[in-house]
Write an enzyme that holds these catalytic residues in place. Structure first.
Site, mmCIF file in Angstrom:
data_model
loop_
_atom_site.group_PDB
_atom_site.id
_atom_site.type_symbol
_atom_site.label_atom_id
_atom_site.label_comp_id
_atom_site.label_asym_id
_atom_site.label_seq_id
_atom_site.Cartn_x
_atom_site.Cartn_y
_atom_site.Cartn_z
ATOM 1 N N GLY A 166 6.362 13.350 4.682
ATOM 2 C CA GLY A 166 7.753 13.423 5.101
ATOM 3 C C GLY A 166 8.308 14.827 4.958
ATOM 4 N N GLY A 180 12.044 16.931 3.819
ATOM 5 C CA GLY A 180 13.402 16.923 3.303
ATOM 6 C C GLY A 180 14.101 18.224 3.656
ATOM 7 N N VAL A 234 6.398 17.518 2.605
ATOM 8 C CA VAL A 234 5.522 16.816 1.686
ATOM 9 C C VAL A 234 4.205 16.475 2.377
ATOM 10 C CG1 VAL A 234 5.254 14.719 0.325
ATOM 11 C CG2 VAL A 234 7.487 15.813 0.496
ATOM 12 N N LYS A 244 3.774 20.402 -2.243
ATOM 13 C CA LYS A 244 5.195 20.541 -1.927
ATOM 14 C C LYS A 244 5.380 21.897 -1.254
ATOM 15 C CE LYS A 244 8.194 19.469 -5.108
ATOM 16 N NZ LYS A 244 9.027 19.574 -6.330
ATOM 17 N N ASP A 274 16.882 14.734 -14.925
ATOM 18 C CA ASP A 274 16.882 13.784 -13.808
ATOM 19 C C ASP A 274 15.860 12.670 -14.054
ATOM 20 O OD1 ASP A 274 17.717 12.680 -11.429
ATOM 21 O OD2 ASP A 274 16.518 14.002 -10.152
#
Length: 371
Positions: A90, A92, A97, A110, A206
């Site tokens: 995918g 972003g 990715v 990445k 996170d």
């Protein structure tokens, strides 16, 4: 105190979603966070130091070989050294990715975005290298290994990481297949990873199920250090507070909403308490820990007598620990080591390669639950 650990949506009826949308479990492993207000870490790994404030293009990629064998050099490796991309997961706003394979080795890649025209090289390199320079210093079974920083043929930077084929804990929770023993195992593994991060002076900021990956054998591994903060350097005896509202709202501690500065390690501990609740109830207890939110306000009113309605269905030991961890006062909130030393947590059997002490197989992988 949370800074001195030694080395060593509103109810459970809601589905487990957060302010950031859930994509495929594999791409979660590689999702970048747009927040860039964080210190960077120096790459002087021989001394195993982590520094912040500023990372220049040179200091981020140039050093001799570290004791772990990772490379940080001027002639940065090419992504082809890690094989051929055979699956694109995918894209972003900040990264692409993909997965590469070289022989029997599989890597998670990445690939960062290009430098913006309005962005200085200094700022671009700081954003690009800070996560790598922090995460590449870690060595722990419950932390995803960051292997290298490489360039592709178009001179775009990418981070090479350990690939976790089991996806993330979010998928495993939503499958509804785990026993209480398996849920407890996942929780303890997460706490071991968090304790390690705090021992080396890093707050993740996170912690959530989407950032807890599952190795092929079900080992839980913490990933995504895009908003991490270094709160204590190896040459320091004192810690410093973190700044900025980071992470996903349902998991953020109340002091981060109320104060400009806070103890980063205490923020992580609060998040682990929310994850503990999610593991058992398969939902989030509130959207955000603010008194303007009805569920959280009710919790604050009833916490002293442990009569919060949404915790009533938790088993006794997880319920007791959730109340302890979700202490609105960060000064009295337990540390990661405190949690690991809790009698119930001490009694939890952590599986080895997916096998418990009694020989039972732990089903930490969503695929294990398919009929």
């Amino acid at each position: 105190m949370h800074c001195s650990v030694s080395i060593s949506r509103e109810s459970s009826r809601n589905s487990l979603t957060s302010s950031s949308s859930v994509s495929s479990v594999e791409s979660k492993q590689l999702a970048l966070n747009d927040n860039t207000n964080l210190p960077s870490a120096a790459s002087k790994l021989k001394q195993e130091t982590i520094s912040s404030q500023h990372v220049s293009p040179a200091s981020s990629v140039v050093s001799s070989k570290s004791t772990t064998g990772r490379r940080h050099r001027a002639d940065t490796a090419n992504i082809k050294e890690y094989g051929v991309c055979y699956k694109r997961l995918g894209e972003g706003s900040t990264a692409i990715v993909m997965i590469t394979r070289k022989g029997d080795k599989v890597y998670a890649i990445k690939q960062f975005r290009k430098q913006k025209r309005t962005e200085s090289e200094k700022d671009y390199m700081k954003k690009l290298t800070s996560e790598f320079c922090i995460s590449s210093t870690f060595s722990h079974p419950n932390i995803v290994e960051t292997i290298d920083l490489v360039l592709d043929d178009k001179k775009r930077y990418s981070t090479v990481m350990e690939y976790c084929p089991g996806g993330d804990l979010f998928g495993c929770i939503m499958s509804g297949c785990m026993t209480e023993r398996e849920k407890a195992c996942c929780f303890k593994q997460m706490m071991q990873g968090v304790a390690y991060l705090h021992s080396v002076g890093v707050a993740h900021r996170d912690i959530k199920p989407e950032n807890l990956l599952l190795a092929a054998d079900g080992t839980v591994k913490i990933t995504d250090f895009g908003v991490s903060d270094v709160f204590r350097f190896v040459w320091e005896s004192q810690c410093h507070k973190s700044r900025g509202l980071m992470g996903s709202e349902p998991y953020i501690a109340p002091e981060a909403f109320e104060q400009k500065e806070y103890w980063g390690a205490a923020i992580d501990i609060w998040s682990t308490g929310i994850v503990l609740y999610c593991l058992w109830m398969e939902g989030l207890v509130w959207h955000r820990a603010k008194k303007t939110e009805a569920a959280f306000a009710s919790y604050v009113r009833t916490r002293s007598k442990q009569q919060f309605d949404l915790f009533s269905k938790l088993p006794a030991e997880p319920r007791r620990l959730v109340y302890a961890i979700l202490d609105p006062n960060p000064a009295t909130r337990p540390t990661a080591e405190d949690v690991l030393n809790d009698p119930w947590v001490q009694s939890i059997d952590v599986c080895q390669h997916g096998i418990g002490a009694s020989g039972e197989r732990h089903r930490h992988l969503p695929a294990s639950c398919k009929v």
